[in-house]
Design an enzyme around this catalytic site. Sequence first.
Site, PDB file in Angstrom:
ATOM      1  N   GLU A 484       0.846  -1.183   0.000  1.00  0.00           N
ATOM      2  CA  GLU A 484       0.000   0.000   0.000  1.00  0.00           C
ATOM      3  C   GLU A 484       0.895   1.252   0.000  1.00  0.00           C
ATOM      4  OE1 GLU A 484      -3.414  -0.678   2.370  1.00  0.00           O
ATOM      5  OE2 GLU A 484      -4.126   1.367   2.174  1.00  0.00           O
ATOM      6  N   ASP A 491      -4.824  10.070   7.361  1.00  0.00           N
ATOM      7  CA  ASP A 491      -3.765   9.762   8.317  1.00  0.00           C
ATOM      8  C   ASP A 491      -2.837  10.969   8.478  1.00  0.00           C
ATOM      9  OD1 ASP A 491      -4.861   7.582   6.840  1.00  0.00           O
ATOM     10  OD2 ASP A 491      -3.369   6.228   7.656  1.00  0.00           O
ATOM     11  N   GLU A 766      -1.510  -0.031  13.438  1.00  0.00           N
ATOM     12  CA  GLU A 766      -2.640   0.506  12.690  1.00  0.00           C
ATOM     13  C   GLU A 766      -3.937   0.349  13.496  1.00  0.00           C
ATOM     14  OE1 GLU A 766      -3.356  -1.718   9.102  1.00  0.00           O
ATOM     15  OE2 GLU A 766      -4.514  -0.077   8.224  1.00  0.00           O
TER      16      GLU A 766
HETATM   17  C1  BGC Z   1      -4.860   2.697   5.013  1.00  0.00           C
HETATM   18  C2  BGC Z   1      -5.205   3.826   5.888  1.00  0.00           C
HETATM   19  C3  BGC Z   1      -6.225   4.674   5.275  1.00  0.00           C
HETATM   20  C4  BGC Z   1      -7.417   3.799   5.070  1.00  0.00           C
HETATM   21  C5  BGC Z   1      -8.574   4.498   4.503  1.00  0.00           C
HETATM   22  C6  BGC Z   1      -6.080   1.878   4.806  1.00  0.00           C
HETATM   23  O1  BGC Z   1      -5.869   0.805   3.998  1.00  0.00           O
HETATM   24  O2  BGC Z   1      -3.808   1.963   5.486  1.00  0.00           O
HETATM   25  O3  BGC Z   1      -4.411   4.193   6.846  1.00  0.00           O
HETATM   26  O4  BGC Z   1      -6.486   5.869   5.867  1.00  0.00           O
HETATM   27  O5  BGC Z   1      -7.127   2.660   4.332  1.00  0.00           O
HETATM   28  O6  BGC Z   1      -9.600   4.156   5.217  1.00  0.00           O
END
Ligand code: BGC
Length: 914
Positions: A484, A491, A766
Site C-alpha cells: 500500500e 492519516d 494501525e
Molecule cells: C490505510 C489507511 C487509510 C485507510 C482508509 C487503509 O488501507 O492503510 O491508513 O487511511 O485505508 O480508510
Amino acid sequence: MKPNFLRCEYLANPLGIDVRNPRLSWILESEARNQRQTAYQILIASSEDLLQNDEGDLWDSTKIESDQSIQINYQGEPLKSRMFCYWKVRVWDKDNQVSDWSEPAFWSMGLCESEDWKAKWIGAPAKRFYLLRHLFPKKITPSPLLRKSFIIEGKIRRALVYVTALGEYELHLNGTRVGDHFLAPEWTDYDYRVQYQTYDVTELLKEGENVIGAILADGWFAGHIGLTFFWNHTVYGINRRLLLQLTVEQIDGTVKEIKTDSDWKILEAGPIRKADHFKGETYNAQKEQMGWDKPGFDDSQWTKVTVDDKIHKTLVAQQNEPIRIVKEITPIAVTEPKPGIFVFNLGQNIAGWCKIRLGESTCAPNATVTLRHAEMLKDDGTLYTRNLKTATAMDKYILKGTEEREFHPHFTYHGFQYVGVKGLKSGIKPPLDMLTGCAVSSDTPLVGEFECSDPTLNQLWSNILWTQRDNLISVPTDCPQRDERLGWMGDAQVFCQTSIYNMDMAAFYTKWIRDVRDAQMKNGKYPDIVPNTRKHKRILGKMNGAPAWTDAGVIVPWKVYLNYNDKRILEQHFTSVKKLTGYIHSKNPNLIWRKGWGQIAYNDWLNGNDIKAKDYPKKGGAIPKDVFATAYFAHSTELVSKMAEALGMPEEAKFYSALAEKIKEKFTETFITESGQIKGDTQAGYAFALYFNLLPEELRPQAVNNLLRAIEKYDGRISTGFCTTLPMMLELTRWGYNDIAYKLLLSKRFPSWFYMIEQGATSMWERWDGYVKGRGFQSWLMNSFCHYSIGAVGEWMYRTILGINLDETQPGYKHILLKPQPGGTLSWAKGHYNSIIGTINVSWSLEDKVYTLDIIIPANTTATIYILTQDPESVTENDEPIQNSDEIQFLGYENGFASYKIGSGNYKFKSQTA
Ligand code: BGC
C-alpha cells in the site's frame, strides 16, 4: 545576540532551488532576558569574496527596522539559473546594539527555465504501456547501466550536476556514488511534475578522462505502487529514463556541459536483476561490470542508448530533504527457528533494508542468500509475513565465488523489525553483526524531544517518532510494509501536528501540499490518497472526497502556516481550498454533509466497532457518518475563513465564517436530541462537537458530561478511532478532566497505547487490536504494525505534559503559550521543541508538593506561562518571590494555574501545589 542557523526555503545551504524569491530565516541566540531583534541587515553577494568584503551586489537590504527573523522574502537582483548566492545577516538588539555578521551561508539556483534543459531523456528501447497489463502479474526487468566518458582539459573551478529520472537513478562519477540520496527523484505525480536533484561534484572530477554513469530502476514511476488495481501495476509508465546535465566551470572561465544524449552507452541488464519497492531486490554479483563507472572500461559490448524525444515533463527542483539512511541498527538477537533459517531481530521496527556481509566464512561458493522481512513473528518464531500481502519484501544476493562483500539493496525498501536469512553455509552460527539494519527516511531534522519518569511513556514517544520516520518516504505514507505505502490524506491530517513537534516538516509539507494541489480534481475534491494512484477512474474505483481525508487539503497547509508562519503556502493554496468547500456546499446545500464523496467514506476509521476482542463492546464506538462529515465541513470552512483573514481578505473571511456558523447551527439543530445527546451517543461525537467548537456555549458543559458518560459506558476505555482519539484527549484536558486523559494514556488495559507496548511494540500499530493476547493477530488483510494515526496522541503529550502550545494569533511561535499540566503518576518530564524561531525548553518535577519548572524561551519571542500552584503567593523565580520581579508580569490565577507574561531567557520557577 547573534544570528545563527541561516536557512533558505527551510533548508541549510540548499543546492539547485527554483524559487525566484526565496525566503530566508535565522535563529537568534542570546542568554539575555527579554532579548529581541529590532532591526536586521542582509547582504547577498554573487561570490564569497564580495560577501567577505561586505558587498552585497545581489542584495543589500540595508538596516531594516523589524523584528522579523523568519520568512523574509528575497528582494534583490533577479535570480537566474545556476547562480550561487552567498549571504549573511546582522541584527540589532533591544538596546540597538548591532551584532557581528553571522557565519556566511549560501544557496544555488537550479535550472529554472525549461530552455536550460538541453539534455535528452535516454534509456533502453521503449516498450509499450498496455492498458490491459493490470490483468497479469508484472515482470520486473533488470536495471540498466548507462555510461559516458568525457575529457576535461584544464583546471576545474566548480562542477554541478542536475539530474532526474523516470524511475529511480543512482549516479556514479569516476567510480564513486554521487550524493547520499536514495530513491531519487522521489515520488510526485509524474504526469504533472518530476523533481530533479542537484549535486556538487567538483571534488569527483579531474583533468583528463572522466566517466559519468547511472543505474536505473522502476521506483514509483514504473514499479508496483499501492491500490492501483489487481496487480498493483504503476499508472505512470514503464520506460525508465535518465535526464542529466553536468555543468563544469573551469578556472579559465570556459564552461563545459555534459548531457544525456545519443552518445551514451547502455548495458540493458546489469547486476541488479530485479528491483521493486514491494517485491525487493535481487543482485547477482556474477553479472557485475567491474570498473563500468570509471575511465578505461571497455564498453564495446554495450549498445547505444535510445533517445526518447516524446517525453515532455515539467521539471521542478526538489524542495524537500532527500531520503537518506538516518540510522543504522545492530540486531539484538538471532535465532534459528527452523534449520538453516536464521531470524535476526533489530529490536526496532524500521523502514529500510539491511546491509549484510557475505563471503567465504558464511557462504558456499556462488551461494544464493535471501533476506525476508517482517514486522512480527509467529508463535513458532518464524516470520509473520501474511500482512504484507503482495509485497514479497525479499532481497536476494548471488555471490561471485567466495568473494567476501557487503551487500545492500539500492532501489527498494521494506517495513520490518525481523529479517529471515536463508542460504548460509550449513552448520554456521551467524554473528549478530553480520547484518545491519539501515533505516531510511526523508531526512527531516529532528526538532522535538520528550522524556519523563514513566519508561513506558518514553517508549510510546519513541514508537511515535519511529513510526513517523518509517512513513516519511518522500510523501507521508500510511505504512511502509504491505503493498500500500500511500499518501493517505486522513492519516496525514490527523498526525500532522505531532509530526511537526517531532521533526521540521516545513520543506516536506511544502512539497507534498503541491502534490495535493496537483491531485485536486476539477470539481474541487481532493483524492483520498496523494499522489493519487487511482486517478484513472475509467477502470479504477473512485477514492476521493472522503470526509476527513479530503479535508487534509485544508488542515495540513493551515498547520504549516500556524507553525512556521508560512503565508506563502496559504497564498498558493487559497483558491484550491475554496474550491473544495464550494464543492461540498454545492452537493449539500442543506449544510449536512451526506453526499459528494467517492466510493467510500471511511468515517472514524478503525474505531471501537472494529475491535474484535472478548469483553469489549461490539457496538457503540462508531460516530454516525453524517455527524462526522458535517463536523469536518464546519471545521474546514472555518479554516478557509481564517486563511482569508491571515491573507488580509476581510470580505472572504466574513463569508466563510458566516457559512461555518450556519453549518454549526445546522449541526446542533440536526444532531442534538432533546435530552442533549448527540446522534449516536459516542465518545467520538462529543469529542468532535467540543473540539471543533460546534455547539453553542450553553450546550458545551452537557456535552462534556456526556463524553464522560460515554467513556464510562466503555468501562473507562477508548472507543474512538483514527480521527477522534486525539480530539477526545485534548478536550478532556481543556474541560478540566486531565486526570481522565492521563488515565487513558497510562492504562495498560486493552485497548490502549500501553497495551501495544506491553506486547512488545516498537512502533505504532494501525489497529488497537492488531494483536491481542490469547486471540492473536487481526485479519491479515489489513494489519500494519507501523501506522502513525493512533500516535497522534504525541500532540497531546507535547501540548499537555510539556505544555508547549502555539498562539494562533501570532503564528510561528512569535508568542508561546506554555502550560505544562502534570498528572497521572508522572513525577517529572522534560523536553524541547526547536521551533522555527528558536528552541523552547521545558523541564518540570513534582516532589513533596513542590513544583519546579525550568524553561528557556528563545530570543525574539514572548510567552505566557502557566504555573501549577495552589497558592500564587508561593511562586518563586530563581528563588526570589515572583512578585519582586519587574520583568515578569502577573496575569491572573485560574483553575490551579498562575499565569505570567515573560520575555526570552532562562527561568526557574517553584511553587507549592495541593
Ligand atoms: C490505510 C489507511 C487509510 C485507510 C482508509 C487503509 O488501507 O492503510 O491508513 O487511511 O485505508 O480508510
